[in-house]
Design an enzyme around this catalytic site. Structure first.
Site, PDB file in Angstrom:
ATOM      1  N   ASP A  77       0.871  -1.175   0.000  1.00 15.70           N
ATOM      2  CA  ASP A  77       0.000   0.000   0.000  1.00 15.70           C
ATOM      3  C   ASP A  77       0.909   1.226   0.000  1.00 15.70           C
ATOM      4  O   ASP A  77       1.526   1.550   1.021  1.00 15.70           O
ATOM      5  CB  ASP A  77      -0.897  -0.009   1.236  1.00 15.70           C
ATOM      6  CG  ASP A  77      -1.814   1.204   1.305  1.00 15.70           C
ATOM      7  OD1 ASP A  77      -1.670   2.135   0.476  1.00 15.70           O
ATOM      8  OD2 ASP A  77      -2.677   1.232   2.201  1.00 15.70           O
ATOM      9  N   ILE A  78       1.005   1.908  -1.128  1.00 14.09           N
ATOM     10  CA  ILE A  78       1.971   2.998  -1.251  1.00 14.09           C
ATOM     11  C   ILE A  78       1.663   4.167  -0.327  1.00 14.09           C
ATOM     12  O   ILE A  78       2.516   5.029  -0.122  1.00 14.09           O
ATOM     13  CB  ILE A  78       2.083   3.499  -2.702  1.00 14.09           C
ATOM     14  CG1 ILE A  78       0.742   4.039  -3.207  1.00 14.09           C
ATOM     15  CG2 ILE A  78       2.615   2.401  -3.606  1.00 14.09           C
ATOM     16  CD1 ILE A  78       0.824   4.709  -4.568  1.00 14.09           C
ATOM     17  N   ASN A  91       2.474   5.398 -11.286  1.00 15.09           N
ATOM     18  CA  ASN A  91       1.249   5.211 -12.064  1.00 15.09           C
ATOM     19  C   ASN A  91      -0.003   5.080 -11.208  1.00 15.09           C
ATOM     20  O   ASN A  91      -1.095   5.436 -11.657  1.00 15.09           O
ATOM     21  CB  ASN A  91       1.396   3.961 -12.942  1.00 15.09           C
ATOM     22  CG  ASN A  91       0.078   3.515 -13.517  1.00 15.09           C
ATOM     23  OD1 ASN A  91      -0.473   4.160 -14.411  1.00 15.09           O
ATOM     24  ND2 ASN A  91      -0.453   2.414 -13.016  1.00 15.09           N
ATOM     25  N   TYR A  93      -9.715  14.863  -8.082  1.00 14.50           N
ATOM     26  CA  TYR A  93      -8.843  14.000  -8.875  1.00 14.50           C
ATOM     27  C   TYR A  93      -8.022  14.826  -9.861  1.00 14.50           C
ATOM     28  O   TYR A  93      -6.797  14.676  -9.946  1.00 14.50           O
ATOM     29  CB  TYR A  93      -9.682  12.975  -9.625  1.00 14.50           C
ATOM     30  CG  TYR A  93      -8.897  12.142 -10.609  1.00 14.50           C
ATOM     31  CD1 TYR A  93      -8.041  11.137 -10.167  1.00 14.50           C
ATOM     32  CD2 TYR A  93      -9.011  12.353 -11.981  1.00 14.50           C
ATOM     33  CE1 TYR A  93      -7.313  10.368 -11.066  1.00 14.50           C
ATOM     34  CE2 TYR A  93      -8.291  11.586 -12.885  1.00 14.50           C
ATOM     35  CZ  TYR A  93      -7.450  10.598 -12.427  1.00 14.50           C
ATOM     36  OH  TYR A  93      -6.723   9.854 -13.320  1.00 14.50           O
ATOM     37  N   ALA A 120      -7.273  17.925  -9.720  1.00  7.73           N
ATOM     38  CA  ALA A 120      -6.338  18.787  -8.999  1.00  7.73           C
ATOM     39  C   ALA A 120      -5.096  18.018  -8.567  1.00  7.73           C
ATOM     40  O   ALA A 120      -3.967  18.528  -8.655  1.00  7.73           O
ATOM     41  CB  ALA A 120      -7.026  19.404  -7.786  1.00  7.73           C
ATOM     42  N   LYS A 170      -3.794  15.424 -10.027  1.00 11.63           N
ATOM     43  CA  LYS A 170      -2.991  15.112 -11.204  1.00 11.63           C
ATOM     44  C   LYS A 170      -2.315  16.360 -11.776  1.00 11.63           C
ATOM     45  O   LYS A 170      -1.182  16.286 -12.275  1.00 11.63           O
ATOM     46  CB  LYS A 170      -3.872  14.440 -12.262  1.00 11.63           C
ATOM     47  CG  LYS A 170      -4.337  13.045 -11.875  1.00 11.63           C
ATOM     48  CD  LYS A 170      -3.151  12.098 -11.680  1.00 11.63           C
ATOM     49  CE  LYS A 170      -3.581  10.661 -11.536  1.00 11.63           C
ATOM     50  NZ  LYS A 170      -2.446   9.720 -11.461  1.00 11.63           N
ATOM     51  N   ILE A 213      -8.788   5.975 -21.752  1.00 11.81           N
ATOM     52  CA  ILE A 213      -8.080   4.719 -21.973  1.00 11.81           C
ATOM     53  C   ILE A 213      -8.944   3.572 -21.454  1.00 11.81           C
ATOM     54  O   ILE A 213      -9.638   3.711 -20.449  1.00 11.81           O
ATOM     55  CB  ILE A 213      -6.717   4.713 -21.247  1.00 11.81           C
ATOM     56  CG1 ILE A 213      -5.893   5.953 -21.620  1.00 11.81           C
ATOM     57  CG2 ILE A 213      -5.947   3.429 -21.558  1.00 11.81           C
ATOM     58  CD1 ILE A 213      -5.498   6.038 -23.086  1.00 11.81           C
TER      59      ILE A 213
END
Length: 256
Positions: free
Chosen positions: A66-67, A93, A157, A159, A161, A190
């Site tokens: 879990d990063i 990613n 989201y 913001a 990115k 995608i």
């Protein structure tokens, strides 16, 4: 590895760590690097999807992590070093999105998106920096082309990115004297399970796809492999004079 005698140890090929590698763009990226001969540490929360990513690819090693958890960025980098003695490319990613208009947002949805999409990449890059500096490595951040436009209903989201793109440009200048390049790709629409991960109904997912198609000049949804192609090319030695760039992979959406 600790105590490794590099004078007698065969040179390890490129080593790459990819977060969010269990599905979609992360899976395609891990496989693309492995196909080019790199050793890949495929990082994600769930073991089963990571094992599917690695299936048939002996150069991919799954690592469930879990990063956003305390100490995990250091463990991820440490695992790469323990296994291979180096780290050349970090691909940030992993990302999550929770839709919601202003007035409906909860602290949890704000914090979870910020923790995964912004704070974790910072801490991972920081943990990886000594290794990347030693190898003349590359950080690849995965943003979104929507971050360059308005995205009503998913503003948090977008913001996070957009902030990741600012980090890309800032780190590119900051780390250039240390021999580390920093680049980003900004995917558009995608074909990934991100809608399912949001908990969208099939009907809502279909409606989103219709909107995306209407706003994509090339008239189709992109494939994860197409984003992976851009990531591997930007990380390649042939791209050694490219840093600070944010490359849209979106069928022209950002300029339409």
């Amino acid at each position: 590895m600790t105590g490794m005698d590099h004078s007698t140890t065969p040179q390890i090929s490129t080593v790459v760590a990819v977060t969010g590698a269990g599905t979609g763009i992360g899976r395609a990226t891990a496989r693309a690097f492995a196909a080019q001969g790199a050793h890949v540490l495929a990082v994600g929360r769930r073991t089963e999807p990571l094992e599917e990513t690695a299936d048939g690819h002996d150069r991919i090693v799954p690592l469930a992590a879990d990063i956003t958890a305390d100490g995990e960025p250091g463990r991820i980098v440490g695992t790469a070093l323990e296994m291979y003695g180096r780290l050349d490319v970090l691909v940030n990613n992993a990302g999550i999105v929770h839709s919601g208009a202003l007035g409906t947002l909860t602290p949890q949805t704000i914090v979870s998106q910020t923790a995964t999409n912004l704070i974790a990449p910072v801490l991972l890059a920081q943990a990886a920096l000594p290794s990347l500096e030693a190898s003349g490595g590359v950080i690849v951040n995965v943003s979104t082309s929507v971050g360059q436009r308005a995205w009503p209903g998913s503003s948090v989201y977008a913001a996070t990115k957009t902030a990741l793109e600012t980090l890309t440009r800032s780190w590119a200048v900051e780390l250039a004297p240390r021999g580390v390049r920093v680049v980003a790709v900004a995917p558009g629409a995608i074909d990934t399970p991100i809608g399912e991960h949001q908990g969208l109904t099939p009907e809502r997912t279909a409606a989103v796809r219709r909107w995306q198609l209407a706003h994509t000049p090339l008239g189709r949804i992109g494939r994860p492999q197409e984003v992976a192609w851009a990531i591997t090319r930007l990380a390649a030695p042939a791209a050694s004079f490219i840093t600070g760039v944010v490359l849209p992979v979106d069928g022209g959406a950002v300029v339409a």
